[in-house]
Design an enzyme around this catalytic site. Structure first.
Site, mmCIF file in Angstrom:
data_model
loop_
_atom_site.group_PDB
_atom_site.id
_atom_site.type_symbol
_atom_site.label_atom_id
_atom_site.label_comp_id
_atom_site.label_asym_id
_atom_site.label_seq_id
_atom_site.Cartn_x
_atom_site.Cartn_y
_atom_site.Cartn_z
ATOM 1 C CE LYS A 119 -4.520 0.727 0.251
ATOM 2 N NZ LYS A 119 -5.606 -0.139 -0.209
ATOM 3 C CG ASP B 156 -7.122 2.952 -1.387
ATOM 4 O OD1 ASP B 156 -7.386 1.759 -1.494
ATOM 5 O OD2 ASP B 156 -7.386 3.597 -0.348
ATOM 6 N N GLY C 288 -24.055 3.956 1.543
ATOM 7 C CA GLY C 288 -23.063 4.429 0.579
ATOM 8 C C GLY C 288 -23.606 4.260 -0.823
ATOM 9 N N GLY D 108 -21.752 5.445 -3.699
ATOM 10 C CA GLY D 108 -20.657 5.846 -4.578
ATOM 11 C C GLY D 108 -20.393 4.725 -5.557
ATOM 12 C CG ASN D 109 -16.820 2.407 -8.001
ATOM 13 O OD1 ASN D 109 -16.890 1.231 -7.640
ATOM 14 N ND2 ASN D 109 -16.385 2.730 -9.202
ATOM 15 N N GLY E 237 -21.427 1.187 -3.866
ATOM 16 C CA GLY E 237 -22.850 1.115 -3.529
ATOM 17 C C GLY E 237 -23.729 1.111 -4.775
#
Ligand code: NAD
Length: 441
Positions: free
Chosen positions: A118, A158, A230, A232-233, A235
């Site tokens: 990460k 991310d 949520g 967004g992308n 959800g």
């Protein structure tokens, strides 16, 4: 203002509970459960390599501002490290270490030939101009390019980073090594070497697994309902797949209202929400126009109302720490499946309650692995310089996640394990086997 508020609360969260200590504790618990050797524990409790570097950026006002960047490679026994780059003001070495460790388990549980890594920069990307952001992205690569690559470590987007930013980073890397190298980074725009299907991969992947969970529970998907936090992308794509692929109804969707700076739940009766309509009144940040929703006859309720709906499936797809000791009791007795689309939506205390209640939990690092699976497909396509169609990508994704789901739940049944523990055991066993095979332990 809003971003700094969110950032502060995440900074407080990070100070209260060091995420890396939490990741180590989770690992220790499963290591005890498995009777893991001390040799393996020593290697896996800490990242293999950590990089922390300065990124000086000449700002639009002519002054230099120094940002701090990170890249952590937790483990690469199974293949090149893999994991996103976060641009967030609350990023620290410890948040990145924790996320890198979780990536090792995520790639292993879905059996990708990859390790875990990460990266990040402590910055609020919304505070930068486009030129400053591009300079920062290129600067991140300038500092770390010797230590990443398609066979070493492959970053991705991310929180706070976008496909366009991946495009700049890929370009900088290609210039530095003197070769077009799209496979150095995934999550690129489709026209720049990205994979079709990447945008919908996580949300669709969540629903492929819900479908498998329903088979195990003997539920008829067409007669099921879901509530989602949520929009967004993840959800939105989960809602689309739940209604279109499974034929179920989404009766409630919660979102964060950027104008009112508070969350709301948009809900309908058992007939469900019209997801296409809801998407048409949602902005790019996942904020729904609640007046338009009200006009369409939907209810606008409190932000946590989604959690207490009498539904079969709950899909937290927003933030970490939403289902806690305090909120877990809001969950309706009808709920049978909790599909953790978000990372870390359930606290360990709430997890205990769910375990006792017998809710089938699809643990986050399995449930939301669709994104990394298609990232892997993107790398494969880049290496071959041959691209699959969206349908091919999604069919392979379904196959891959279905197999992973079945392996985890089979182990859970065979060994009488909670699914989250089974997923950890499977992932850790795979990493340990790779380390043994390579002679590390
Ligand atoms: P996003 O930014 O596109 O959408 C987030 C949504 O959550 C927005 O609709 C926002 O309004 C809503 N939200 C924020 N705070 C809220 C609150 N307090 N109450 C209700 N709603 C709230 O993010 P995303 O890409 O959809 O990611 C969602 C989650 O899934 C995150 O935890 C992320 O780490 C995880 N995840 C995403 C991917 C991916 O491919 N995008 C992959 C793996 C995991």
């Amino acid at each position: 203002m809003e971003t700094s508020k969110v950032a502060r609360s995440r900074i407080e969260l990070v100070q209260e509970l060091n995420p890396f200590e939490m990741a180590q504790k989770q690992f220790d618990r499963v290591a005890d459960l498995m009777g893991l050797s001390e040799d393996a524990r020593q290697i896996l409790r800490w990242p293999m390599r950590e990089f922390r570097f300065q990124i000086p950026v000449r700002m639009d006002d002519g002054r230099i501002k120094v940002f701090f960047g990170y890249r952590v490679q937790h483990n690469d026994a199974r293949g090149p490290a893999k994991g996103g780059i976060r641009f967030h003001p609350a990023e620290t070495l410890d948040t990145i270490r924790a996320l890198a460790m979780w990536m090792t388990w995520k790639t292993a549980v879905v059996d990708l030939p990859l390790g875990g890594g990460k990266g990040g920069v402590a910055v609020d990307p919304a505070s930068l101009s486009r030129r400053e952001l591009e300079t920062l992205c290129r600067g991140w690569i300038d500092q770390i390019w010797r230590n990443i690559g398609p066979r070493i470590d492959v970053p991705a987007p991310d929180v706070g980073t976008t496909p366009q930013m991946m495009g700049w980073m890929m370009d900088e890397y290609s210039k530095l090594i003197g070769q077009y190298t799209p496979g150095v980074i995934t999550g690129k725009p489709v026209e720049g070497g990205g994979s079709p299907g990447r945008a919908e991969a996580t949300g669709f992947g969540v629903v492929y697994q819900i479908r498998e969970a329903m088979k195990l529970l003997g539920l008829d998907p067409e007669h099921t309902t879901a509530a989602i936090q949520g929009f967004g992308n993840v959800g939105q794509h989960a809602a689309q797949a739940f209604t279109q692929f499974l034929g179920g109804k989404v009766v409630a969707v919660a979102y964060w209202d950027r104008k009112d700076r508070r969350p709301y739940t948009i809900s309908a009766g058992q007939e469900g929400l019209d997801i296409d309509f809801l998407r048409s009144i949602t902005d790019t940040f996942g904020t729904i126009d609640k007046e338009a929703a009200r006009k369409a006859g939907y209810l606008v309720e409190d932000g946590m109302a989604w959690l207490s709906k009498p539904v079969d499936v709950l899909i937290p797809a927003a933030l970490e720490g939403q289902i806690t000791e305090e909120t877990v009791h809001l969950i309706h007795p009808q709920v049978k499946i909790l599909a953790e689309a978000a990372n870390g939506p359930t606290t360990p205390e709430a997890d205990e309650v769910l375990r006792e209640r017998g809710v089938m939990v699809i643990p986050d690092f399995l449930c939301n692995a669709g994104g990394v699976v298609v990232s892997y497909f993107e790398g494969v396509q880049n290496e071959m310089n041959f691209y699959w169609t969206r349908d091919e990508v999604l069919a392979r994704l379904d196959q891959h996640l279905t197999r992973a789901f079945q392996e985890v739940f089979q182990l859970a049944r065979d060994e009488d394990l909670y699914p989250r523990d089974a997923a950890y055991v499977l992932a850790i066993q795979r990493v340990v086997r790779a380390m043994e095979m390579r002679g590390w332990i």
